[in-house]
Design a protein around this motif. Sequence first.
Motif, short mmCIF file in Angstrom:
data_model
loop_
_atom_site.label_atom_id
_atom_site.label_comp_id
_atom_site.label_asym_id
_atom_site.label_seq_id
_atom_site.Cartn_x
_atom_site.Cartn_y
_atom_site.Cartn_z
N UNK A 68 0.84 -1.19 0.00
CA UNK A 68 0.00 0.00 0.00
C UNK A 68 0.88 1.25 0.00
N UNK A 69 0.45 2.28 -0.71
CA UNK A 69 1.22 3.53 -0.76
C UNK A 69 1.36 4.16 0.61
N UNK A 70 0.42 3.88 1.49
CA UNK A 70 0.44 4.48 2.83
C UNK A 70 1.35 3.72 3.80
N UNK A 71 1.85 2.55 3.40
CA UNK A 71 2.70 1.76 4.29
C UNK A 71 4.10 2.35 4.34
N UNK A 72 4.54 2.74 5.52
CA UNK A 72 5.84 3.38 5.68
C UNK A 72 6.95 2.35 5.44
N UNK A 73 7.83 2.66 4.46
CA UNK A 73 8.93 1.76 4.16
C UNK A 73 8.50 0.42 3.59
N UNK A 74 7.31 0.37 3.02
CA UNK A 74 6.75 -0.91 2.59
C UNK A 74 7.48 -1.59 1.46
#
Length: 215
Positions: A68-74
């Motif tokens: 997901x674009x919102x996942x930090x460091x994904x």
Amino acid sequence: MTISIRDLYQDILIQTAGQETVLIAIDGGGGAGKSTLAQKLKEVDAENVSIIHMDDFYKPSEQRKHVSESEIGGNWDCERVKAQVLVPLSTNQPTIYQRYDWVEDKLAEFHDVPSGHVVIVEGCYSLLFSLRPFYQFKIWVQSPREVRLSRGIDRDGEEQRHLWENLWMPAEERYIKAQNPMEAANLIIDGTGKTSVIENYEVTVLKKNDDALDV
């Protein structure tokens, strides 16, 4: 305040005295000067320092499709960083980790990491909330966006500009806003290299915690 790389390394050892394996994080935005600082620290004591790059834990494209674009460091496999590097070394166990091959877009060979010495984990997201508790010393390298972008394009080529401007740098900005890794750092170091500071084996300390270093 300016400190030599050798003195910085020695002061970190003093601050982490009693630790069999010393884990150091060097974080900062892309192109900030993290890998240069890590390499200069290693050159002070090459036989007793290992460097592990967060870029070796970039996820293959098939895995990145599900991030997901919102996942930090994904896009980085930080759970693998923890499992293959930080957990074993924090208990003074030698370990191995697998490197991501950016050209072939797949996981490649394994690398041995001995315990009982200094291990530097350098790269953006090395100070994620989930990874911070494992380090004995934490450094943030600060450089302006325009400097970092220029370095990135010089290194990766103009054809990669869209990745820097539209993917990597916006993701890093979300990380900084959400998790404030600078606040967790023992030291914030100037990575601009205005006078080739790091290359001349000196760094300028922009900020330190009260208990960080006697500089």
